[in-house]
Design a protein around this motif. Structure first.
Motif, PDB file in Angstrom:
ATOM      1  N   PHE A  92      37.558  32.857  50.699  1.00 35.32           N
ATOM      2  CA  PHE A  92      37.858  34.224  51.069  1.00 35.32           C
ATOM      3  C   PHE A  92      36.712  34.851  51.863  1.00 35.32           C
ATOM      4  CE2 PHE A  92      40.917  34.031  47.429  1.00 35.32           C
ATOM      5  CZ  PHE A  92      42.048  34.271  48.180  1.00 35.32           C
ATOM      6  N   LEU A 217      38.621  40.566  43.659  1.00 33.65           N
ATOM      7  CA  LEU A 217      38.959  39.145  43.744  1.00 33.65           C
ATOM      8  C   LEU A 217      38.983  38.493  42.370  1.00 33.65           C
ATOM      9  CD1 LEU A 217      39.402  36.430  45.142  1.00 33.65           C
ATOM     10  CD2 LEU A 217      36.940  36.316  45.588  1.00 33.65           C
ATOM     11  N   TYR A 227      36.604  41.198  47.710  1.00 30.15           N
ATOM     12  CA  TYR A 227      36.925  40.619  49.003  1.00 30.15           C
ATOM     13  C   TYR A 227      36.014  41.230  50.073  1.00 30.15           C
ATOM     14  CZ  TYR A 227      41.369  38.705  47.237  1.00 30.15           C
ATOM     15  OH  TYR A 227      42.325  38.004  46.551  1.00 30.15           O
ATOM     16  N   ASP A 231      32.009  41.662  49.838  1.00 31.05           N
ATOM     17  CA  ASP A 231      31.758  40.439  49.075  1.00 31.05           C
ATOM     18  C   ASP A 231      30.288  40.228  48.728  1.00 31.05           C
ATOM     19  OD1 ASP A 231      31.932  40.175  51.980  1.00 31.05           O
ATOM     20  OD2 ASP A 231      31.291  38.117  51.678  1.00 31.05           O
TER      21      ASP A 231
END
Length: 253
Positions: A92, A217, A227, A231
């Protein structure tokens, strides 16, 4: 939609190809058993969807994604699929669209493809606003007004807010916003109740943090992973009293 499969396991490729054959809008344009061959196909086909194995004979799927950006000229939804979940977060972080586990479940595959078609239809719809539909569009793209000082202000889309955090030193809540290095400080009368009332996508995970659930996430050792573009944030801890309410927001398996 043009689709490629890159996987060195022939049985897995054949099974996936068979499942994709049930969708009349899917055009399987080719398969590859290595990263190098796959990159050549990417350059030639310019697919809209790519099913990519995490571990290839000549490179990792994550490395493939980095090289792919240099040769891909069209947007491509990359779906990582593997028997291992170790690479989920890094996938991701490298802009993978989704992540499926082998053997691929037909319902999960259908869900992913439905998301892609919905997103594509939305992107293909002309962005023309008439007087009659202006209110509907505004409701879908609500903005918040944040004062940056006593006079100036900044408008921010709700979708760009990753979280709200409480600054104990200054005794104010702050908004962490995409593409902005420093948090935006809120007025002193802002509290957790007013922030949670803004939209149901915001959920409190501790006394100090309210996160945008669309960016969540995973929770590992009570630490939230988000995400992109949030992140890099690794300090949001889920409080014991808030964990149950957070879990209740989702269907659990």
């Amino acid at each position: 939609m043009k689709v490629l499969i890159i996987d060195d396991e022939t049985p897995a490729t054949l099974v996936l190809a068979e499942k994709l054959g049930k969708y009349d809008y899917i055009d399987l344009c080719g398969t590859a058993c290595s990263g190098d061959i796959g990159l050549k196909l990417i350059k030639e086909v310019q697919p809209e969807i790519l099913f990519l194995d995490v571990e290839l004979p000549d490179m990792l799927g994550i490395d493939f994604l980095k090289k792919m950006r240099e040769i891909s000229t069209k947007p491509c939804h990359v779906i990582m699929y593997t028997a291992h979940s170790d690479y989920m977060l890094s996938s991701f972080r490298n802009n993978a669209f989704d992540y499926l586990m082998k053997p691929i479940d037909e319902k999960e595959l259908d869900t992913v493809l439905s998301r892609i078609t919905t997103e594509k239809k939305s992107a293909d719809t002309p962005d023309v606003i008439t007087h009659n539909d202006a209110n509907e569009k505004n409701s879908n793209e609500e903005k918040l007004l944040f004062y940056t000082n006593t006079v100036d202000f900044r408008l921010v889309h709700l979708r760009d807010i990753g979280l709200f955090q409480y600054n104990h030193e200054q005794r104010v809540w702050e908004a962490v916003v995409a593409c902005r290095k420093e948090p935006i400080k809120l007025k002193r009368n802002a509290n957790n109740e007013t922030l949670l009332a803004i939209d149901n996508r915001f959920v409190q995970v501790s006394q100090k943090y309210i996160v945008n659930i669309n960016y969540l996430l995973e929770v590992n050792d009570n630490i939230c992973s988000l995400y992109p573009p949030f992140d890099k944030i690794d300090y949001i801890k889920v409080g014991r009293l808030y964990r149950k309410k957070l879990i209740e927001r989702f269907n659990s398996l």
